[in-house]
Write a protein that holds these residues in place. Sequence first.
Motif, mmCIF file in Angstrom:
data_model
loop_
_atom_site.group_PDB
_atom_site.id
_atom_site.type_symbol
_atom_site.label_atom_id
_atom_site.label_comp_id
_atom_site.label_asym_id
_atom_site.label_seq_id
_atom_site.Cartn_x
_atom_site.Cartn_y
_atom_site.Cartn_z
ATOM 1 N N ILE A 1 6.781 7.370 -3.341
ATOM 2 C CA ILE A 1 6.422 6.413 -2.309
ATOM 3 C C ILE A 1 5.887 7.183 -1.124
ATOM 4 N N SER A 2 4.769 6.721 -0.563
ATOM 5 C CA SER A 2 4.231 7.474 0.560
ATOM 6 C C SER A 2 5.024 7.182 1.828
ATOM 7 N N LYS A 3 5.502 5.953 1.964
ATOM 8 C CA LYS A 3 6.209 5.622 3.201
ATOM 9 C C LYS A 3 7.233 4.525 2.970
ATOM 10 N N VAL A 4 8.303 4.617 3.733
ATOM 11 C CA VAL A 4 9.355 3.621 3.727
ATOM 12 C C VAL A 4 9.321 3.044 5.137
ATOM 13 N N LEU B 1 10.910 6.419 -6.789
ATOM 14 C CA LEU B 1 9.491 6.480 -7.134
ATOM 15 C C LEU B 1 8.754 7.362 -6.143
ATOM 16 N N LEU C 1 6.493 -1.723 -4.613
ATOM 17 C CA LEU C 1 6.657 -1.273 -5.998
ATOM 18 C C LEU C 1 8.114 -0.880 -6.233
ATOM 19 N N PHE C 2 8.652 -0.134 -5.273
ATOM 20 C CA PHE C 2 10.060 0.262 -5.390
ATOM 21 C C PHE C 2 10.956 -0.979 -5.424
ATOM 22 N N GLY D 1 0.806 -1.208 0.000
ATOM 23 C CA GLY D 1 0.000 0.000 0.000
ATOM 24 C C GLY D 1 0.845 1.266 0.000
ATOM 25 N N GLN D 2 2.002 1.200 0.634
ATOM 26 C CA GLN D 2 2.843 2.386 0.727
ATOM 27 C C GLN D 2 3.718 2.577 -0.501
ATOM 28 N N GLY D 3 3.669 1.634 -1.425
ATOM 29 C CA GLY D 3 4.497 1.763 -2.612
ATOM 30 C C GLY D 3 5.893 1.198 -2.411
ATOM 31 N N TRP D 4 6.168 0.695 -1.205
ATOM 32 C CA TRP D 4 7.500 0.173 -0.922
ATOM 33 C C TRP D 4 7.789 -1.081 -1.746
#
Lengths: 263, 316
Positions: free
Chosen positions: B96-99, B94, A98-99, A93-96
């Motif tokens: 990214i909202s959070k790491v 990218l 995806l990265f 959900g946080q896009g982590w």
Amino acid sequence: MNAQADVLVPRRSLSRILALEARCELLKMVRLPAYALPTLCFPLVFYLLFGVAMAKPSAQLDMARYLLATYGVFGVVGAALFGFGIGVAVERGQGWMLFKRATPMPPVAWMLGRLAACLVFGAVLVALLFLLGATAGKVALPAGTWLSLAGVLIVGMVPFGAFGLALGYLTGPNSAPAVVNLLYIPMAFASGLWIPLDYLPRVFQHIAPWLPTYHFGQLALGVVGMGRGEPVWQGIAALAAFTAVSLLLSWVGYRRDEGKTVG
Amino acid sequence: MKSERYEGRPRTAPPVVAQLRRATRRYGKVLALDGLDLSVRAGEVVAVLGPNGAGKTTAVHLLLGLIRAHAGEARLFGLDPRSFAARSRVGAMLQISKVPETLKVREHIDLISSYYPRPLSRDAALEAAGLGAVADRLFGQLSGGQRQRLLFALAVCGNPDVLFLDEPTVGLDVEARRGLWEHIRERARAGCTVFLTTHYLEEADALAHRVVLLAGGRILAEGTPGEIKARVRGRRIRCRTSLPLAEVAALPGVRAARFADGPGSEVELFADEAEATVRALLARDPGLADLEVRGADLEEAFLALTGVDVAEEVAA
């Protein structure tokens, strides 16, 4: 850019990636115990309540021993489902995730690293539960049986780690905790992990064999000599099939992510 | 277009490292990319500039193999972007909202660089993003600028040949933005190819050799930052007038005209030379009121470049 690269950098190796992934997962658990602590305490408190405090000494069934096996199963299944399911859903959900997909990360090392962290957590849970069982519950087992039970409990986390992965991929970050709880709690109850199956309404005895937690429970109970006498291969086959289906679902979810990402 | 310039002398042209060929991508009914052709050559810094929804992020995700094209294709180094050979030579920043917040800066760098066959050392990666002083800090304790620089460090720690930066400075204050620009320039000077997306003309101007203007999933214009700036130099004029919209649109120097808030409201127009247009306006409409002239921002400049709105508004 090569000129800047340090010669001392270790070579890429799958085992090193696996170890780093596991280390990061464990560090996250230790540094933010609010997530891991309930998963750890819930089965321990339940065991003390039902297995020790409320167990009648004269009961036909040795509750302290029975529930040691089933709360062990309940605890490690929770650790696997929450560790994988919610962790993966949140990071997606946080896009982590995806990265991470944009890097040359080997998915297998990532998955096994996460699994290793889960197993370490499960081992801690099992150790604490055994400590309670041996002291407060006065459970006496041969050393070999303690070890076999620990082995079954920890290896048995693998299918549920795979199922957690599937849930992490098929749910969203907000729905994951609800979905995991909705599956986990009723499944544990209907499999006789909280209260022995014989004490539950008859209908559960028909439902239970369809649940993976039941087969895990029977394998653990078998070790302490309290199972329903089903052959071991049957439980193993059921859990193997469950693992295969879970991994397939995870793979479907992983592939689906490729089409879903909005930009 | 730079790639065209190279065509006459193929021997000296650096190789194409990233390429979209007639790439089309939809999200439901929305067409995010519409047959986009785009090539990036080794050593170039290319900025894709466009408003929200232009298709910038989609282009980056396609080139990184994170999503599939519905038609056309994306290639990195002539390879499938999802192949290990391609992925081990690119780094990505990218949106990214959070790491994971409870890991330290150095722990993040150690993990991500372990994926790459020939990464930078931890110290080199920290230095490349100016994070040496906060290596032992948890991600959750970093400032906004430092967080963004950590994402940059994670993009460069694998020692990539091509760097993809999706709106690298969005949400940063001016100082933090300039700080990150300096780190990006450093990578480019070290020979890294950079493909970045941005909202800001200023950012494209500060970093890029070549700017690609993207809107509605198509390329509107392409050129050096100077050429692009010349094309979007227009002014925005706003006023209340009794003149019909078609007449306003036909005034000297007007590229586009429309009602700001629906028919009958104030008129908004985009003009190359504000002075001539204003003079003509005042001469034709003595009752003109609420006159306002200012520089067009990027989104308005796009409107001026395409002029799509004019026809629609006049027809209505």
